[in-house]
Design an enzyme around this catalytic site. Sequence first.
Site, PDB file in Angstrom:
ATOM      1  N   LYS A   1       0.973  -1.305  -0.099  1.00 35.99           N
ATOM      2  CA  LYS A   1      -0.163  -0.481  -0.221  1.00 35.99           C
ATOM      3  C   LYS A   1       0.827   0.883  -0.141  1.00 35.99           C
ATOM      4  O   LYS A   1       1.121   1.363   1.030  1.00 35.99           O
ATOM      5  CB  LYS A   1      -1.356   0.357   1.253  1.00 35.99           C
ATOM      6  CG  LYS A   1      -2.032   1.520   1.604  1.00 35.99           C
ATOM      7  CD  LYS A   1      -2.584   1.512   2.336  1.00 35.99           C
ATOM      8  CE  LYS A   1      -1.731   2.385   3.387  1.00 35.99           C
ATOM      9  NZ  LYS A   1      -1.994   4.223   2.653  1.00 35.99           N
TER      10      LYS A   1
ATOM     11  N   THR B  12       5.096   7.187  14.520  1.00 35.57           N
ATOM     12  CA  THR B  12       4.892   6.302  15.333  1.00 35.57           C
ATOM     13  C   THR B  12       3.637   5.669  16.151  1.00 35.57           C
ATOM     14  O   THR B  12       3.472   4.954  16.244  1.00 35.57           O
ATOM     15  CB  THR B  12       6.125   6.721  16.763  1.00 35.57           C
ATOM     16  OG1 THR B  12       7.366   6.713  16.256  1.00 35.57           O
ATOM     17  CG2 THR B  12       5.939   5.741  17.667  1.00 35.57           C
TER      18      THR B  12
ATOM     19  N   GLU C   4       9.831   0.836  11.030  1.00 31.54           N
ATOM     20  CA  GLU C   4      10.283   1.146  10.694  1.00 31.54           C
ATOM     21  C   GLU C   4       9.645   2.065  11.016  1.00 31.54           C
ATOM     22  O   GLU C   4       8.756   3.094  10.380  1.00 31.54           O
ATOM     23  CB  GLU C   4      11.516   1.531   9.629  1.00 31.54           C
ATOM     24  CG  GLU C   4      12.182   0.089   9.308  1.00 31.54           C
ATOM     25  CD  GLU C   4      13.293   0.232   9.730  1.00 31.54           C
ATOM     26  OE1 GLU C   4      13.640   0.863  10.935  1.00 31.54           O
ATOM     27  OE2 GLU C   4      14.183  -1.296   9.774  1.00 31.54           O
TER      28      GLU C   4
ATOM     29  N   CYS D 126      13.474  10.319   8.369  1.00 36.37           N
ATOM     30  CA  CYS D 126      13.139  10.191  10.075  1.00 36.37           C
ATOM     31  C   CYS D 126      14.249   9.853  10.098  1.00 36.37           C
ATOM     32  O   CYS D 126      14.112  10.588  11.915  1.00 36.37           O
ATOM     33  CB  CYS D 126      12.187   8.957   9.699  1.00 36.37           C
ATOM     34  SG  CYS D 126      14.033   7.964   8.587  1.00 36.37           S
TER      35      CYS D 126
HETATM   36  P1  NAD Z   1       2.443   7.863   8.376  1.00 36.98           P
HETATM   37  O1  NAD Z   1       2.840   7.241   9.591  1.00 36.98           O
HETATM   38  O2  NAD Z   1       1.664   8.610   8.222  1.00 36.98           O
HETATM   39  O3  NAD Z   1       1.600   6.499   7.460  1.00 36.98           O
HETATM   40  C1  NAD Z   1       2.686   5.740   6.853  1.00 36.98           C
HETATM   41  C2  NAD Z   1       1.815   4.931   5.959  1.00 36.98           C
HETATM   42  O4  NAD Z   1       1.206   3.988   6.607  1.00 36.98           O
HETATM   43  C3  NAD Z   1       0.972   5.505   5.049  1.00 36.98           C
HETATM   44  O5  NAD Z   1       0.931   4.689   3.942  1.00 36.98           O
HETATM   45  C4  NAD Z   1      -0.538   5.562   5.771  1.00 36.98           C
HETATM   46  O6  NAD Z   1      -1.378   5.635   4.629  1.00 36.98           O
HETATM   47  C5  NAD Z   1      -0.072   4.105   6.208  1.00 36.98           C
HETATM   48  N1  NAD Z   1      -1.527   4.464   7.367  1.00 36.98           N
HETATM   49  C6  NAD Z   1      -1.995   5.288   8.355  1.00 36.98           C
HETATM   50  N2  NAD Z   1      -2.721   4.778   9.510  1.00 36.98           N
HETATM   51  C7  NAD Z   1      -2.487   4.005   8.790  1.00 36.98           C
HETATM   52  C8  NAD Z   1      -3.460   2.728   9.733  1.00 36.98           C
HETATM   53  N3  NAD Z   1      -3.839   2.801  10.527  1.00 36.98           N
HETATM   54  N4  NAD Z   1      -3.377   2.004   9.423  1.00 36.98           N
HETATM   55  C9  NAD Z   1      -2.389   1.096   8.674  1.00 36.98           C
HETATM   56  N5  NAD Z   1      -1.621   2.016   7.248  1.00 36.98           N
HETATM   57  C10 NAD Z   1      -2.145   3.225   8.222  1.00 36.98           C
HETATM   58  O7  NAD Z   1       3.792   8.403   7.698  1.00 36.98           O
HETATM   59  P2  NAD Z   1       4.391   9.177   6.995  1.00 36.98           P
HETATM   60  O8  NAD Z   1       3.609  10.625   7.397  1.00 36.98           O
HETATM   61  O9  NAD Z   1       3.564   8.962   4.968  1.00 36.98           O
HETATM   62  O10 NAD Z   1       5.378   9.333   7.398  1.00 36.98           O
HETATM   63  C11 NAD Z   1       6.568  10.264   8.010  1.00 36.98           C
HETATM   64  C12 NAD Z   1       6.569   9.644   8.931  1.00 36.98           C
HETATM   65  O11 NAD Z   1       7.515   7.663   9.110  1.00 36.98           O
HETATM   66  C13 NAD Z   1       7.667   9.583   9.863  1.00 36.98           C
HETATM   67  O12 NAD Z   1       7.728   9.438  11.339  1.00 36.98           O
HETATM   68  C14 NAD Z   1       9.337   9.630   9.611  1.00 36.98           C
HETATM   69  O13 NAD Z   1      10.160   9.252  10.742  1.00 36.98           O
HETATM   70  C15 NAD Z   1       8.640   7.876   8.932  1.00 36.98           C
HETATM   71  N6  NAD Z   1       9.558   7.670   8.290  1.00 36.98           N
HETATM   72  C16 NAD Z   1      11.063   6.447   9.519  1.00 36.98           C
HETATM   73  C17 NAD Z   1      11.821   5.978   8.514  1.00 36.98           C
HETATM   74  C18 NAD Z   1      12.540   4.704   9.171  1.00 36.98           C
HETATM   75  O14 NAD Z   1      13.096   4.323   8.053  1.00 36.98           O
HETATM   76  N7  NAD Z   1      12.725   5.077  10.422  1.00 36.98           N
HETATM   77  C19 NAD Z   1      11.883   6.309   7.042  1.00 36.98           C
HETATM   78  C20 NAD Z   1      10.376   7.137   6.437  1.00 36.98           C
HETATM   79  C21 NAD Z   1       9.968   8.171   6.974  1.00 36.98           C
END
Ligand code: NAD
Length: 491
Positions: A174, A229, A250, A284
């Site tokens: 997704k 998170t 992650e 991140c």
């Molecule tokens: P997000 O958690 O808002 O969304 C990530 C994905 O999860 C999207 O595809 C979203 O549609 C999906 N999602 C949202 N709610 C969901 C649910 N209830 N159930 C299942 N899926 C759901 O994150 P974002 O805004 O897309 O990305 C930014 C975040 O990602 C930041 O916190 C960043 O630090 C983190 N990040 C971490 C790493 C790492 O390797 N540690 C790398 C890149 C980004």
Amino acid sequence: MKGQQIEAQLLINNKLVLASDNATFDLHSPHTGEVVAKIPEATLDDVESAVAAAQNAFPAWASLSPAQRGAPLKKIADMIMAEKDELARLDAIAMGRPVSTYFDATYAATHFNYYAEASYPQGHTSLNTPGFLNMSLRQPFGVVAIIIPWNAPLVFFSKKVAPAVAAGNCVVVKSSEKAPLSSWKLAQWIEKCGFPPGVINVLSGHGQTSGNALAMHMKVRALSFTGSTRTGRAIQIASAKSNLKKVVFELGGKSPAIIFEDADLEQAVKETENSINWNSGQTCMANSRIYVAESIKGKFIEAFAKLAGSRKMGDPTDSNVNHGPQADKVQHEAVKRYIALGKESGGEVIDTGAKANGAANANGDSKSLTVHPVIFSNIPETSPLVKEEIFGPVVVINTFKTEDEAIQKANDTEFGLYAALYTKDLERAIRVGKKLESGMVGINCTSPTGCWDLPFGGWKGSGTGRESLLESMDHYLEVKSLYVRCPGIGV
Ligand code: NAD
């Protein structure tokens, strides 16, 4: 191609289709505000179809040899490199990532090529039980869900899909609602590259619908997630409420960089400024907290502000630009809220685009969601600016007097993704490096500097898994012990 509205599709069982109810949502360019694409909003029925397709494809796919599974992986790596400029453009118009910073295609091709060759999982054997030849097997799970964020979509697509399918699983990916276009582009190549129907399915849509349905699905046996998170927590709960599927996370960060008095100041400034402002702070592992020895604070901040103020803002599809807009209105507003909060909090502030940042949008008269870098200093350690992930070009530079104080401040966080330190004293570097509560530590370097074959991942609230060329495949393999009675084998 410019100005033409894209009509994207889902990929289910090697068919490019609309959502089952034809619903779409608009994807806006964060630079122009225009609708650049109509994106299918995958329904619960679409999730069912994609999971069923993956389940049906699994037995035949898992029974192929590693070389047979590797052949389409190599083809997709070639396609990615051949179309790298188009992939860069698609991410630029979706979420504002400057094409000048696009390393993602090379990263993705490396991962597909590597797993095309390196998928020979093995277990152990044991002769330690008299009368038995025992062994452990490592076998694919079946259906694996992969949920990715928007800040480097192709990176996350490849680092998860390549090892999962190389190991013999079939996947439902997704994409993020903020950046679905590069995943959609890859979806168009899956059949051409020779993947049988159902091995890789690609859905687009919002987390609450299709994301949650995958996390709750009883037939999904493992789920690999990169994102916030907060969402990680929701997925963990969904896993617990459904079938306790294995989850790999992650997650977010609030990464510290410590600059000791004896550091190479020029290098430390250059790299820490790049770390927080690269991808407009939407990384991140960005060092969003910098702790600088009190005696060098003035020099450090002056040089840092000069660099931050010289970023080339503008259209992310222009190869001269290195600082694009925030990904969408939600991100833009959140970052601006933190900036306003910081300005009220009584610390010191250098806003490299004070006038523009104060306007309704960063460029005043344009629609671009740009935010110019902002540097706060002397901010209380308890402030949300120090504690929460802002995901924008906003850094807090605070000071320390002693090594212990620097370590205590760096570790005083619920995150633990990447920490950095700059010093010429090797023993101090190792001593402090050992004490930092973080999955990755840079010594005289900072993020995004890393190493593709060493574990990538976070301590504490920053995650549960470790991904790398050498380690990722383990996430997608179950282990089985096989006890074989062989009384006649002797000693
Ligand atoms: P997000 O958690 O808002 O969304 C990530 C994905 O999860 C999207 O595809 C979203 O549609 C999906 N999602 C949202 N709610 C969901 C649910 N209830 N159930 C299942 N899926 C759901 O994150 P974002 O805004 O897309 O990305 C930014 C975040 O990602 C930041 O916190 C960043 O630090 C983190 N990040 C971490 C790493 C790492 O390797 N540690 C790398 C890149 C980004």
